[in-house]
Design a protein around this motif. Sequence first.
Motif, mmCIF file in Angstrom:
data_model
loop_
_atom_site.group_PDB
_atom_site.id
_atom_site.type_symbol
_atom_site.label_atom_id
_atom_site.label_comp_id
_atom_site.label_asym_id
_atom_site.label_seq_id
_atom_site.Cartn_x
_atom_site.Cartn_y
_atom_site.Cartn_z
ATOM 1 N N UNK A 25 0.822 -1.209 0.000
ATOM 2 C CA UNK A 25 0.000 0.000 0.000
ATOM 3 C C UNK A 25 0.859 1.263 0.000
ATOM 4 N N UNK A 26 1.899 1.277 0.824
ATOM 5 C CA UNK A 26 2.765 2.453 0.887
ATOM 6 C C UNK A 26 3.553 2.627 -0.404
ATOM 7 N N UNK A 27 4.000 1.529 -0.975
ATOM 8 C CA UNK A 27 4.721 1.611 -2.246
ATOM 9 C C UNK A 27 3.798 2.119 -3.350
ATOM 10 N N UNK A 28 2.546 1.660 -3.346
ATOM 11 C CA UNK A 28 1.588 2.124 -4.352
ATOM 12 C C UNK A 28 1.291 3.605 -4.172
ATOM 13 N N UNK A 29 1.181 4.042 -2.912
ATOM 14 C CA UNK A 29 0.929 5.459 -2.659
ATOM 15 C C UNK A 29 2.083 6.312 -3.156
ATOM 16 N N UNK A 30 3.310 5.879 -2.869
ATOM 17 C CA UNK A 30 4.475 6.629 -3.342
ATOM 18 C C UNK A 30 4.578 6.570 -4.868
ATOM 19 N N UNK A 31 4.283 5.411 -5.445
ATOM 20 C CA UNK A 31 4.353 5.271 -6.892
ATOM 21 C C UNK A 31 3.300 6.075 -7.632
ATOM 22 N N UNK A 32 2.220 6.411 -6.938
ATOM 23 C CA UNK A 32 1.167 7.199 -7.585
ATOM 24 C C UNK A 32 1.656 8.585 -7.996
ATOM 25 N N UNK A 33 2.753 9.039 -7.405
ATOM 26 C CA UNK A 33 3.287 10.358 -7.756
ATOM 27 C C UNK A 33 3.806 10.392 -9.187
ATOM 28 N N UNK A 34 4.000 9.205 -9.775
ATOM 29 C CA UNK A 34 4.387 9.162 -11.176
ATOM 30 C C UNK A 34 3.223 9.507 -12.092
ATOM 31 N N UNK A 35 2.007 9.438 -11.550
ATOM 32 C CA UNK A 35 0.806 9.682 -12.346
ATOM 33 C C UNK A 35 0.214 11.066 -12.119
ATOM 34 N N UNK A 36 0.530 11.685 -10.999
ATOM 35 C CA UNK A 36 -0.005 13.016 -10.733
ATOM 36 C C UNK A 36 1.013 13.812 -9.935
ATOM 37 N N UNK A 37 0.947 15.098 -10.049
ATOM 38 C CA UNK A 37 1.898 15.983 -9.385
ATOM 39 C C UNK A 37 1.163 16.861 -8.383
ATOM 40 N N UNK A 38 1.384 16.634 -7.081
ATOM 41 C CA UNK A 38 0.732 17.495 -6.080
ATOM 42 C C UNK A 38 1.091 18.963 -6.252
ATOM 43 N N UNK A 39 2.339 19.215 -6.649
ATOM 44 C CA UNK A 39 2.759 20.604 -6.791
ATOM 45 C C UNK A 39 1.954 21.316 -7.871
ATOM 46 N N UNK A 40 1.738 20.663 -9.005
ATOM 47 C CA UNK A 40 0.954 21.286 -10.072
ATOM 48 C C UNK A 40 -0.504 21.444 -9.662
ATOM 49 N N UNK A 41 -1.033 20.448 -8.957
ATOM 50 C CA UNK A 41 -2.433 20.529 -8.548
ATOM 51 C C UNK A 41 -2.651 21.669 -7.570
#
Length: 231
Positions: A25-41
């Motif tokens: 779960x933690x790896x998937x959460x960290x890997x999700x950053x490859x799909x979206x950028x919190x900074x841009x959002x």
Amino acid sequence: MPRLTPPLGRLPLTPRVRLALLAVLLAAAAGSLLLWSPQQLFTHGFTALVPGPWAGPAFAALFALSTLAFVPKPLLNAAAGALFGIHQGLALAVAGTTAGALLAFGLGRGLGREALRPLLRTKVLAALDRRLTHQGFRSVLLLRIVPGVPFAAANYAAAFSGVRPLPFVLATAVGVIPGTAAYVVAGASAASPGSPAFLLSAALIAATGLLSAVSLWRRFRGRGRPSDATG
């Protein structure tokens, strides 16, 4: 004919399986950053995407989920100040931080604690476990205030110990205020880098970074002394 296996929903999960699930779960959460950028959002029209009354709660919820993905908290705090100003931004950042900490605490307590309990038999970890268990509020408060303690590490250390949820939440909400405020003020006043508010927040951030560096230096220096003495 009797059923030889239980239904899938009733299959027991061993401690190691739950720990593996936590890691996934933690790896998937960290890997999700490859799909979206919190900074841009957070910097490109977040308040325009969410209707006015829901912008604050939506930001706090996304803030909490972002901490699970190991998004740097200073970035999230600065975004809170830039989007909502100092007062509302600080309230939302503290709320998001506390909610994220509680989510991590729940995951760690439910999926990882039982598997990692045997590790607490070592002298150092057992002492930390006793301190967190018997002085939960004070210990978590120190973890939040003392510079250099990673946010996620404090969450899971508390989850794997015997600290109760309520002291953990209260100490987190109180302890993160000083550091959070510095970055929220910096984000809110970034457009005026010469303003007293920005300069003060920048000074506090620099001082925190210096204290963290000194703390790490003293820790590594202390570890090296016994070997020097025996050599």
